[in-house]
Design a protein around this motif. Structure first.
Motif, PDB file in Angstrom:
ATOM      1  N   VAL B 110       6.112 -12.654 -66.223  1.00 46.29           N
ATOM      2  CA  VAL B 110       6.092 -14.198 -66.598  1.00 46.29           C
ATOM      3  C   VAL B 110       6.706 -15.283 -65.416  1.00 46.29           C
ATOM      4  O   VAL B 110       6.027 -16.128 -65.102  1.00 46.29           O
ATOM      5  N   ILE B 111       7.851 -14.650 -64.644  1.00 46.77           N
ATOM      6  CA  ILE B 111       7.931 -15.425 -63.460  1.00 46.77           C
ATOM      7  C   ILE B 111       6.879 -15.357 -62.359  1.00 46.77           C
ATOM      8  O   ILE B 111       6.729 -16.415 -61.846  1.00 46.77           O
ATOM      9  N   THR B 114       3.404 -17.148 -62.480  1.00 49.71           N
ATOM     10  CA  THR B 114       3.478 -18.650 -62.294  1.00 49.71           C
ATOM     11  C   THR B 114       3.346 -18.786 -60.719  1.00 49.71           C
ATOM     12  O   THR B 114       3.176 -20.065 -60.517  1.00 49.71           O
ATOM     13  N   LEU B 117       0.188 -20.629 -60.278  1.00 45.69           N
ATOM     14  CA  LEU B 117       0.051 -21.815 -61.164  1.00 45.69           C
ATOM     15  C   LEU B 117       0.450 -22.979 -60.337  1.00 45.69           C
ATOM     16  O   LEU B 117       1.397 -23.206 -59.936  1.00 45.69           O
ATOM     17  N   PRO B 118      -0.615 -23.764 -59.829  1.00 44.60           N
ATOM     18  CA  PRO B 118      -0.593 -24.777 -58.841  1.00 44.60           C
ATOM     19  C   PRO B 118       0.334 -25.842 -59.762  1.00 44.60           C
ATOM     20  O   PRO B 118       0.256 -26.109 -61.130  1.00 44.60           O
ATOM     21  N   LEU B 151      10.692 -21.069 -56.979  1.00 43.84           N
ATOM     22  CA  LEU B 151      11.403 -20.094 -57.548  1.00 43.84           C
ATOM     23  C   LEU B 151      10.384 -18.822 -57.562  1.00 43.84           C
ATOM     24  O   LEU B 151      10.953 -17.703 -57.407  1.00 43.84           O
ATOM     25  N   PRO B 152       9.211 -18.904 -58.223  1.00 43.24           N
ATOM     26  CA  PRO B 152       8.502 -17.705 -58.460  1.00 43.24           C
ATOM     27  C   PRO B 152       8.280 -16.966 -57.204  1.00 43.24           C
ATOM     28  O   PRO B 152       8.701 -15.666 -57.020  1.00 43.24           O
ATOM     29  N   ARG B 264      10.051 -14.374 -36.567  1.00 42.38           N
ATOM     30  CA  ARG B 264      10.009 -13.030 -36.828  1.00 42.38           C
ATOM     31  C   ARG B 264      10.277 -13.059 -38.534  1.00 42.38           C
ATOM     32  O   ARG B 264       9.616 -12.258 -39.157  1.00 42.38           O
ATOM     33  N   LEU B 266      10.111 -15.561 -40.478  1.00 46.95           N
ATOM     34  CA  LEU B 266       9.311 -16.249 -41.075  1.00 46.95           C
ATOM     35  C   LEU B 266       7.763 -15.356 -41.539  1.00 46.95           C
ATOM     36  O   LEU B 266       7.369 -15.086 -42.582  1.00 46.95           O
ATOM     37  N   LEU B 267       7.553 -14.519 -40.400  1.00 49.96           N
ATOM     38  CA  LEU B 267       6.060 -13.874 -40.379  1.00 49.96           C
ATOM     39  C   LEU B 267       6.350 -12.747 -41.697  1.00 49.96           C
ATOM     40  O   LEU B 267       5.812 -12.482 -42.469  1.00 49.96           O
ATOM     41  N   LEU B 270       6.265 -14.567 -44.960  1.00 53.52           N
ATOM     42  CA  LEU B 270       5.018 -14.654 -45.175  1.00 53.52           C
ATOM     43  C   LEU B 270       4.100 -13.795 -45.796  1.00 53.52           C
ATOM     44  O   LEU B 270       3.178 -13.819 -46.587  1.00 53.52           O
ATOM     45  N   LEU B 271       4.064 -12.643 -44.922  1.00 53.98           N
ATOM     46  CA  LEU B 271       3.314 -11.451 -45.191  1.00 53.98           C
ATOM     47  C   LEU B 271       3.636 -10.821 -46.374  1.00 53.98           C
ATOM     48  O   LEU B 271       2.847 -10.456 -47.402  1.00 53.98           O
ATOM     49  N   ALA B 274       2.405 -13.305 -48.934  1.00 52.53           N
ATOM     50  CA  ALA B 274       0.699 -13.605 -49.259  1.00 52.53           C
ATOM     51  C   ALA B 274       0.277 -12.412 -50.091  1.00 52.53           C
ATOM     52  O   ALA B 274      -0.888 -12.570 -50.487  1.00 52.53           O
ATOM     53  N   THR B 275       0.788 -11.270 -50.035  1.00 55.37           N
ATOM     54  CA  THR B 275       0.318 -10.343 -50.595  1.00 55.37           C
ATOM     55  C   THR B 275       0.494 -10.252 -52.226  1.00 55.37           C
ATOM     56  O   THR B 275       0.138  -9.216 -52.944  1.00 55.37           O
ATOM     57  N   SER B 277      -0.607 -12.445 -54.383  1.00 59.75           N
ATOM     58  CA  SER B 277      -1.988 -12.841 -55.277  1.00 59.75           C
ATOM     59  C   SER B 277      -2.944 -11.650 -55.297  1.00 59.75           C
ATOM     60  O   SER B 277      -3.530 -11.533 -56.320  1.00 59.75           O
TER      61      SER B 277
END
Lengths: 316, 277
Positions: B110-111, B114, B117-118, B151-152, B264, B266-267, B270-271, B274-275, B277
């Motif tokens: 559930v979390i 979302t 979900l934009p 939060l998600p 470092r 941050l990357l 991010l990675l 990003a994975t 979705s």
């Protein structure tokens, strides 16, 4: 018997028992306590509004006529879909989606290949340079590009003028001869912000491909283009799927850059701008909700198609 | 050799593409109105003036007053949202990463579901809810919505990080009778520090950039952050490009510093993010 047993229990055993009970309690109750705040947040501020959204989208709900509130089925959706101003916004959004998808894929791959082939000592510096635009807020991105497109003192006109390509400043937005130019210019601003993320994802993908595969192929007489199209691209499929989903989410949901660069201008307004207009300018919440759900639905469909047809597990 | 030359040429184009828009805003911000509104093309400020920046920060006028106020709002809202999100997400991430409990799979889905979900999908009913609670136009309203929006992804980042660490040390401590809080404080928190750091940076950057949320929940109420201020300013002082670009530059300094300093962390964040979705 019971008393006998308990009296024979030494204090050591008793503490052990207590510890065990404590441990069991911790293990069983603690996870629920830990997730409770997150569940409350998501439940109240995401799930409830979402359910309410879906409920409202099949009812009439208008701030100007609060008494009116009845079930209308898909009528709200039909109203939105047949509204000319939504159709224009939807058409513009399709443009944003196509331009952005192409741009993110091409530029993302090029930048990633460049970073990947850089000598190692330079990579850190240039990774930072490349990722920088991603961290710039969408509104500021719009602002930065508005100075580039500015018709009186913009960088673009200035450059073209000093290269003697044009003699008079061009007004980039609202040119009646080129109605779709605005969409393209806004997409460039979006690409500037989104491509970095794509490049980073592609770099990570490239790094995970073992070099031995390339060596073997080269020994077998493969040329660089074939190496790219037969090894790199197929093995990048998971990264490509992720990047394309991100591109779809960000371009179909484009708002900030459009809002700053051209506002509510029909030539460039996106579907989310239209949603905002419905709800917070016309105060027609039902229509706003239906439009928002339609946009969300189209993102989910595109995302599903990408993951279904591009994504492949890769193993070496 | 050919490869090196093409790497350099492509590199110059890429670096120009990435930095030119920022450079240009800096040029406009450091130029005099005379130069900006003149008809001559220009590519660097001549003469250099800090007038626009000093007007914003030290100027004794309404522009400076509202700029400082909105800059404070940005810092305060992004800071509070980040603290709340990271604390809540760390707790949830720990639970999902460490325990198998009844319903854990469902709650997690559930979390995490979302994430994709934009915000605009639910912004209208969210606005109605916040209006009923009298939270529209307040710091709390903006912070609550921004926290629920980040939060998600933060929970996902924390869970990924926590489940990548070995569990044996904490179990040993718990079985040896260390209380739960002691275990968390002495063993878990130091171990997951790097995960908390990258989640913090990602959440802060997301929140600093938010526009639709504050535009909806804090319109002209005194609680709006710089992103909203920029758009109001652009309509109010439409031709004062010098001031506008100075605001833009100041608004992108905090994220730029974070990116340069922590690239470092941050990357990696991010990675992982990003994975999903």
């Amino acid at each position: 018997m019971k008393t006998l047993l308990s009296s024979s229990t030494t204090s050591r055993q008793r503490t052990q028992k207590k510890q065990r009970a404590h441990y069991m309690l911790t293990m069983h109750l603690m996870p629920y306590l830990l997730v409770l705040p997150a569940i409350l947040f998501i439940g109240v501020l995401v799930i409830y509004p979402l359910l309410f959204s879906i409920f409202s989208s099949v009812h009439v709900d208008d701030l100007l006529y609060p008494a009116l509130h009845k079930f209308v089925g898909v009528q709200n959706y039909i109203n939105v879909l047949s509204d000319p101003s939504f159709q224009i916004a939807a058409r513009n959004t399709v443009f944003y989606f196509i331009f952005t998808s192409l741009g993110v894929f091409l530029f993302g791959i090029v930048i990633a290949l460049w970073l990947h082939n850089l000598p190692h000592k330079w990579r850190g510096v240039f990774l930072t340079v490349v990722i920088l635009p991603w961290a710039v807020p969408g509104v500021v991105t719009g602002l930065l590009w508005s100075f580039i497109y500015n018709p009186t003192s913009g960088l673009l006109d200035g450059l073209l003028k000093s290269l003697h390509i044009i003699s008079q400043n061009i007004i980039w937005f609202n040119d009646p001869k080129l109605p779709n130019l605005g969409l393209f210019l806004i997409t460039l601003a979006l690409l500037w912000q989104v491509v970095p993320l794509a490049a980073i994802i592609f770099v990570a993908g490239l790094e995970s491909i073992p070099t031995t595969i390339y060596e073997a192929a080269r020994v077998d007489g493969c040329h660089s283009w074939h190496l790219f199209s037969h090894i790199t691209l197929p093995l990048l499929r998971p990264s490509i799927a992720i990047v394309m989903v991100q591109a779809a989410v960000l371009s179909i949901g484009i708002f900030d850059q459009v809002y700053v660069l051209t506002g509510y201008d029909p030539n460039t307004k996106s579907a989310v701008i239209q949603t905002y207009l419905y709800a917070f300018q016309n105060l027609n919440f039902g229509q706003g909700i239906s439009a928002a759900l339609l946009v969300t639905l189209s993102i989910s469909v595109v995302g599903y198609i990408y993951l279904r047809f591009i994504y492949r597990e890769v193993s070496y | 050799m050919r490869k090196r030359i093409s790497l350099v040429i492509v590199g110059v184009i890429i670096v120009l593409w990435c930095l030119a828009p920022i450079y240009w805003a800096l040029v406009v911000g450091l130029s005099t109105p005379y130069q900006i509104n003149g008809s001559q093309p220009f590519f660097f400020p001549h003469p250099v003036t800090f007038q626009n920046f000093s007007d914003l920060i030290f100027g004794n006028n309404s522009v400076s007053g509202s700029f400082l106020r909105m800059a404070f709002n940005s810092i305060f809202e992004a800071g509070m949202t980040t603290i709340i999100t990271v604390v809540v997400a760390t707790m949830a991430g720990y639970a999902f990463g460490r325990y198998k409990f009844k319903g854990s799979r469902l709650l997690f889905l559930v979390i995490i579901g979302t994430i994709s979900l934009p915000v605009y999908a639910i912004i209208v009913p969210l606005f109605q809810l916040m209006a009923q609670l009298n939270l529209v136009g307040t710091y709390s309203g903006v912070i609550l919505v921004e926290a629920s929006a980040t939060l998600p992804i933060a929970t996902w980042l924390m869970r990924s990080y926590i489940s990548s660490l070995p569990q044996a040390i904490e179990e040993a401590a718990l079985i040896d009778g260390a209380s739960f809080l002691t275990t968390i404080r002495k063993i878990v928190l130091p171990l997951i520090g790097p995960g908390i750091a990258s989640t913090t940076i990602v959440v802060f950057l997301f929140t600093w950039s938010q526009f639709l949320i504050p535009l909806t929940f804090a319109p002209s109420s005194g609680a709006e952050p710089l992103t909203v201020f920029i758009t109001q300013f652009a309509t109010k002082y439409a031709v004062d490009y010098g001031l506008q670009s100075a605001i833009g530059i100041l608004a992108l300094i905090p994220p730029a510093i974070l990116v340069v300093w922590f690239n470092r962390r941050l990357l990696s964040g991010l990675l992982t993010g990003a994975t999903t979705s």
